[in-house]
Structure formats: structure tokens, C-alpha cells
Design a protein around this motif. Structure first.
Motif, mmCIF file in Angstrom:
data_model
loop_
_atom_site.group_PDB
_atom_site.id
_atom_site.type_symbol
_atom_site.label_atom_id
_atom_site.label_comp_id
_atom_site.label_asym_id
_atom_site.label_seq_id
_atom_site.Cartn_x
_atom_site.Cartn_y
_atom_site.Cartn_z
ATOM 1 N N TYR A 19 0.813 -1.218 0.000
ATOM 2 C CA TYR A 19 0.000 0.000 0.000
ATOM 3 C C TYR A 19 0.848 1.270 0.000
ATOM 4 N N GLN A 122 0.525 -1.823 12.697
ATOM 5 C CA GLN A 122 -0.536 -1.859 11.674
ATOM 6 C C GLN A 122 -1.637 -2.873 11.985
ATOM 7 N N SER A 123 -1.283 -4.073 12.381
ATOM 8 C CA SER A 123 -2.295 -5.066 12.739
ATOM 9 C C SER A 123 -1.708 -6.061 13.735
ATOM 10 N N GLU A 128 -3.425 -10.508 8.456
ATOM 11 C CA GLU A 128 -3.616 -9.153 7.938
ATOM 12 C C GLU A 128 -2.279 -8.515 7.570
ATOM 13 N N LEU A 132 -0.942 -7.093 3.769
ATOM 14 C CA LEU A 132 -0.380 -5.754 3.551
ATOM 15 C C LEU A 132 1.024 -5.795 2.965
ATOM 16 N N LEU A 164 -8.764 -2.822 6.269
ATOM 17 C CA LEU A 164 -7.856 -3.667 5.497
ATOM 18 C C LEU A 164 -8.642 -4.705 4.696
ATOM 19 N N GLN A 167 -10.963 -7.400 6.422
ATOM 20 C CA GLN A 167 -11.048 -7.094 7.853
ATOM 21 C C GLN A 167 -12.499 -6.869 8.283
ATOM 22 N N LEU A 194 -6.774 2.478 5.832
ATOM 23 C CA LEU A 194 -6.003 2.226 4.617
ATOM 24 C C LEU A 194 -6.500 3.142 3.492
ATOM 25 N N LEU A 231 -12.294 -5.007 0.305
ATOM 26 C CA LEU A 231 -12.183 -4.003 1.351
ATOM 27 C C LEU A 231 -13.528 -3.857 2.048
#
Length: 407
Positions: A19, A122-123, A128, A132, A164, A167, A194, A231
Motif C-alpha cells: 500500500y 498496523q495489525s 492481515e 499488507l 484492510l 477485515q 487504509l 475491502l
């Protein structure tokens, strides 16, 4: 003495996240060494330019600053302490990705004078993180966090990213709860959604071109098949947004900016400088600056940066800062007022009527009265003493509100 923030860009990373649209890339140790030689020269040459400022914040960003030899960072700190008017209580932050800094590195950063660590978690879910394109797992974050505390860091930020691929609301809730249960809990949390940026691998999958690429058969699997998970929809993302505020408030974090939350006394001073229009100078590849109402940024051309700052020249010979600076723009009063409002309204406390008058010698209602009254009438803005700020409803559509202040 006027205050100044310093941003230092370290463009190197182990691999590019799917990303990421930041100016960053993998590079070998030899090129990294050349870069730091050039960076040190740039900072030494700019010391006189910054001589009438007191440096109150420093931020090492990237890229991944902790992916390079820790000694490189320590040498930059030596220049800051020797050549700049560094405040005794300056906030000095370094960004860190889990798995790129062991205890010894973190200890060296702390001993060199860095007093704030920003860790890109981030997670809290490995699946996840894999989607990413992150290089770390949860176990590496936990080790990094433990080592940071042991190394002496008592001001730690943790980054979390919502919305994400694949998610759910429950996934996001558990990520927030995981960070809040860390012992000791982080002093600061940045929680943002995101954003699909053009030019990134994710843009090929989720951006405007995705459907066209799929139809043409040119879409490529840039990661694992899991990257194609959808998403969250807009309504789910809005609920995530509200959930963030609620859970973090319950755990003692006050929201002071759209995506930033802190415990008492631990707001990020460096980022507040950006939002409140304070002066800052950026060093390194592509770094942006705003000084004395003049905006500019360094070249993003790696070879040009190295060539202009090559070591076959003395610091005082031949090199001119203008040789690496681009898009130099003197901001007029209109542009400065727009930025004061546009950026300042990101802050939960809003903008100060008195500060507007002090900076521009005009009453805020003389310039923006109609816009402010309209937003107040619509329930998107509130006047409260010296402050003009967005309401919760206004923050939910902040881009719309802020655009109103472009003259």
C-alpha cells in the motif's frame, strides 16, 4: 528565539509494502553509507541557515530508519547536538518497524538522545500483516515493544491501520484491544484507515484501474491470493471509525487530531507543528520544508542528491542548498491563511481566533465569517471561546469542511 522542527528522511526499507507510496526503496549497505555521508554534509551546511532557531522536535522518518546501521543514526544525532540549537527537552522520534531493531540498536538510539519511538504495528493479526506485505509478524512486534521499554523508551507510539482487505469489525476491535492491553500501554496511538494510493500494487487491485486491468487480463497477483479479499464497505468503515474513538477513550486516550490519540501529556509535538503551521526543515531525499513562509522540498532523485553532496567537495565549497531544492514557493498571505485553517481544523481543539489575528493582522470573521456561519448552522462547526473547531459530525466529513476554507 523562533522554534523549529527537523524532519530527517531515511528512504531505505527491506521491502516495499503493498500500500506504500512513500519515497522509499531497498538498497545495499554501500549505497546507504554514501547516502548518510551526503545527509551529514547537507545538515552541516544548513546549520547557519537554522542558526536563529531553537530546534524543539526532530523526526526520523522513512522508509524504515531502523533498517540501517544504528551507528548512522547516532552520527546524525551527533551533528544535531553539535551544530544546532537543540532544546534540552526536544521531542526526538524515530520510526521503527518490528524485526528491524534489536535491543542493542534501541539502546543506542536512546543513548544518542532519541526519546520517542513510533512502532509500525498496523495489525495484531499475522494474516492481515501478510495481506499488507509487511515483513514482520505479531511475535516480532511484541519482542520489539518489550525491548523498547527495556532500552529506556517511555514515550512510545503504535501505528494501527483499519479498513484492510478482509477485515471485519470484530478484527478491528480486537486489534485496538490488543494495543490497549500492552503493559505498559503505549503513550500514543495513531489509528488511521487504509488509503489506496495510485502507483502502488494495491491500486492495481483496488484502485480505479483494477476493473479495466481485470477485463484486459493484465492484472497480476502481486502478493498472495488473500490480497484479493474485498475491502470493508463504507458503512463498515464508518463504524470502525466510531469504534476507534469509543474504545480508545475508554482506555484513557484523548483524541487530539483526526487519526491520533494520546494519554495525558504525550501528544506528538512534531506532527502538531505541521498542523499548526510552525516552521520545519527537512533533510534527506525528497524531504519537505516550510521556513519563513517559504515552502520547498529536496530532490527525489537519489543520484542527483548524492552528486550534489559528493565528498570530493568541502562542506563550505561549491554546495548550495538550492542545488537540491525544488518547487521553491514564497507563500502569500492568502495561501498561509488557507493552510492555517485547512491543517488546523484537523486538530480536535480547532484553530485559535486570537492566533489568526496575530499571524495575519485580520479578524477571522472578516475573511471566513460566511463559511464559518454556514458550517455552524449545519452543525458541522462550533465556536467555543477562542476556538473554532469541527464537531464530531464535521470531523466525519472533514475533507468537505476543510475545502470550504480555500479562498
Amino acid at each position: 528565539m523562533t522554534s523549529l522542527g527537523i524532519y530527517i528522511h531515511i528512504p531505505f526499507c527491506i521491502q516495499k509494502c503493498l500500500y506504500c507510496d512513500f519515497l522509499s526503496f531497498p538498497e545495499g549497505r554501500q549505497q546507504q553509507a554514501l547516502y548518510f555521508d551526503a545527509l551529514k554534509k547537507e545538515m552541516q551546511s544548513a546549520a547557519d541557515e537554522c542558526g536563529d532557531y531553537e530546534v524543539v522536535s526532530v523526526f526520523f522518518g522513512g522508509g524504515t530508519p531502523t533498517s540501517v546501521k544504528p551507528q548512522f543514526i547516532s552520527e546524525i544525532m551527533d551533528i544535531l547536538k553539535a551544530k544546532y540549537n537543540l532544546s534540552a527537552d526536544a521531542e526526538i522520534t524515530i520510526e521503527c518497524n518490528p524485526g528491524t531493531a534489536d535491543f542493542n540498536a534501541l539502546k543506542l538510539y536512546h543513548e544518542s538522545g532519541i526519546n520517542r519511538l513510533s512502532i509500525g504495528l498496523q495489525s495484531a493479526k499475522d494474516e492481515e500483516l501478510q495481506r499488507l506485505g509487511r515483513i514482520h509478524n505479531l511475535s516480532q512486534f511484541e519482542e520489539c515493544y518489550k525491548n523498547a521499554r527495556a532500552a529506556g523508551f517511555d514515550n512510545v507510539n503504535v501505528d494501527l491501520m483499519s479498513a484492510l482487505p478482509g477485515q471485519s469489525l470484530e478484527d478491528w476491535k480486537s486489534n485496538l484491544e490488543f494495543v490497549c492491553k500492552l503493559d505498559p500501554k503505549p503513550e500514543h496511538i495513531s489509528a488511521y484507515s487504509l488509503i489506496i494510493e495510485e502507483g502502488t500494487p494495491f491500486y492495481q487491485i483496488y484502485g480505479d484501474e483494477a476493473e479495466q486491468l481485470e477485463k484486459s487480463g493484465d492484472a497480476t497477483n502481486v502478493a498472495s491470493e488473500n490480497v484479493y479479499l474485498p475491502l470493508p464497505d463504507e458503512e463498515t468503515e464508518r463504524v470502525m471509525y466510531r469504534l476507534t474513538k469509543a474504545i480508545l477513550a475508554e482506555n484513557g486516550y484523548h483524541r487530539y487530531e483526526i487519526s491520533n490519540y494520546a494519554t495525558e501529556g504525550f501528544e506528538c509535538l512534531h506532527n502538531k507543528r505541521y498542523w499548526q503551521g510552525g516552521d520545519y526543515i527537512g533533510f534527506g531525499l525528497g524531504a519537505a520544508s516550510l521556513m519563513r513562509a517559504e515552502r520547498f522540498h529536496n530532490t527525489a532523485d537519489f543520484q542527483k542528491y548524492l552528486k550534489c553532496l559528493s565528498l570530493d567537495k568541502n562542506v563550505s565549497d561549491d554546495f548550495r542548498p538550492e542545488s537540491i531544492r525544488e518547487d521553491i514557493e514564497k507563500l502569500d498571505t492568502t495561501a498561509r491563511m488557507e493552510e492555517f485553517m485547512f491543517l488546523g481544523l484537523r486538530m480536535i481543539c480547532g484553530v485559535s481566533v486570537e492566533e489568526f489575528k496575530k499571524r495575519f493582522d485580520r479578524e477571522i470573521d472578516e475573511v471566513y465569517g460566511d463559511v464559518i456561519n454556514e458550517l455552524v448552522s449545519d452543525g458541522l462547526m462550533i465556536r467555543e471561546g477562542d476556538s473554532i473547531r469541527l464537531t464530531d459530525k464535521g470531523l466525519d466529513i472533514s475533507n468537505y469542511c476543510m475545502a470550504k476554507f480555500l479562498l
